[in-house]
Enzyme design. Structure first.
Site, short mmCIF file in Angstrom:
data_model
loop_
_atom_site.label_atom_id
_atom_site.label_comp_id
_atom_site.label_asym_id
_atom_site.label_seq_id
_atom_site.Cartn_x
_atom_site.Cartn_y
_atom_site.Cartn_z
N LYS A 76 6.77 -2.65 -0.64
CA LYS A 76 6.73 -1.72 0.44
C LYS A 76 6.37 -2.75 1.63
CE LYS A 76 3.22 -1.17 2.34
NZ LYS A 76 1.88 -1.46 2.65
N ASP A 118 -0.06 5.89 2.18
CA ASP A 118 1.10 4.86 1.55
C ASP A 118 1.97 5.64 1.03
OD1 ASP A 118 0.28 3.49 4.26
OD2 ASP A 118 0.14 1.58 2.39
O1 C5P Z 1 -5.62 6.18 1.70
P1 C5P Z 1 -5.58 4.28 1.10
O2 C5P Z 1 -6.50 4.75 -0.62
O3 C5P Z 1 -4.36 4.07 1.05
O4 C5P Z 1 -6.71 3.87 1.83
C1 C5P Z 1 -7.65 3.46 1.40
C2 C5P Z 1 -8.58 2.51 2.80
O5 C5P Z 1 -7.77 1.85 3.42
C3 C5P Z 1 -9.43 4.16 3.43
O6 C5P Z 1 -10.42 4.77 2.57
C4 C5P Z 1 -9.65 3.15 4.39
O7 C5P Z 1 -11.26 2.74 4.17
C5 C5P Z 1 -8.99 2.60 5.00
N1 C5P Z 1 -7.16 2.61 5.42
C6 C5P Z 1 -7.49 3.35 6.86
N2 C5P Z 1 -7.20 3.86 8.26
C7 C5P Z 1 -5.64 3.45 7.55
C8 C5P Z 1 -5.29 3.97 6.04
C9 C5P Z 1 -6.29 3.09 4.88
O8 C5P Z 1 -8.66 3.12 7.37
N3 C5P Z 1 -4.51 4.15 7.92
#
Ligand code: C5P
Length: 289
Positions: free
Chosen positions: A14, A140
């Protein structure tokens, strides 16, 4: 599909062609305006019938991952299995992409797992139902499940189709250090950006690059402060013959460059790989499912 035959799905890399951070929620997640696209290179997931769920990880980047309970592939498999009377499968992940690299690797693997197991178990779930299972696995994962070029709002999970992209050659380049997404988001400073979607993507790589040049990846300064190698990668990509645009993807450290076609991308990748044997550098192209 014959009974007992394994099912294979690819988990395409991606890209965030641009990524604006437009706000922050009370729970700490950041609100985004981003454009997701997908490449012809990716991991591969293979699933075969079995009584219980199990996972082996192979491939050039297998060492960066464990097949333990927190692996996103197993979490995705468990989430679907619960909805399918506890069915089992033998899963094999071929990890071709660097881990924690801004290419959605774990999210793409989880999405491909949901697609592969749905086919293996002939699960009667449409895209919306799979997306509801995907959302808790990571911001994602819904975008990777769709696998189509899309604008995303919310925390990256509110998706709408974006205009078709022109054919482009792409070079992906990573300096070799894994970056944790939360660490990169935590380093973002300053005012929030605005949303800047567009209606047409241009007829070639040059036109697309002209549109993207007015947009950014707001996570780049924070990522560069954690790994200055990213700045070197961006310079090397920009110097590639025929490079139209170079930018970091997601929370890094992988950067991409757009070229007019696959041949130009391959030529640039060969030069960069020869000069920087320690970097991961591949030529590919944008790919719309
Ligand atoms: O949801 P995911 O596990 O991909 O996100 C990992 C971390 O990245 C989250 O815990 C957060 O700290 C950060 N994040 C964020 N805003 C987003 C996506 C991710 O702050 N839109």
């Amino acid at each position: 599909m014959a009974e007992g035959e394994p099912v294979r799905r690819t988990a395409p890399a991606k890209l965030n062609l641009y990524l604006h951070v437009v706000g922050r929620r009370d729970d700490g997640y950041h609100l985004l305006d981003t454009l997701f696209a997908f490449c012809a290179v990716g991991d591969v997931i293979e699933v075969a019938p079995a009584d219980a769920l199990s996972l082996v990880v192979e491939g050039p980047f297998a060492a960066g991952l464990t097949a333990g309970d927190d692996n996103l592939v197993l979490r995705a498999a468990r989430a679907l299995s619960v909805r399918c009377n506890g069915r089992g499968a033998r899963l094999r992940l071929i990890k071709n992409l660097p881990v924690a690299a801004g290419l959605g690797g774990g999210s793409a693997d989880a999405a491909a797992t949901l697609h592969a197991l749905s086919a293996l178990w002939q699960a009667p779930f449409d895209e919306a139902a799979l997306s509801a299972l995907a959302a808790p696995l990571g911001a994602d994962v819904p975008a990777c499940l769709r696998g189509r070029v899309a604008f995303a709002g919310g925390i990256g999970d509110v998706l709408v189709d974006a205009p078709s992209l022109p054919p482009c050659g792409v070079v992906l380049c990573n300096p070799g250090k894994a970056l944790r997404t939360p660490d990169v988001f935590a380093r973002r400073l300053g005012a929030f950006s605005t949303s800047q979607r567009f209606a047409t993507a241009g007829r070639d790589a040059a036109a697309l690059a002209a549109i993207l040049r007015n947009r950014r990846n707001d996570l780049t300064p924070g990522a560069v402060s954690l790994d200055p190698g990213i700045a070197e990668v961006l310079i090397a990509l920009e110097r590639g013959a025929g490079c139209r645009l170079a930018r970091m993807s997601g929370s890094g450290a992988t950067c991409f460059a757009l070229f007019d076609d696959a041949e130009a991308a391959e030529a640039a990748a060969r030069v960069i790989a020869a000069a920087h044997p320690g970097w991961w550098c591949v030529a590919t192209r944008i790919c719309d499912r």
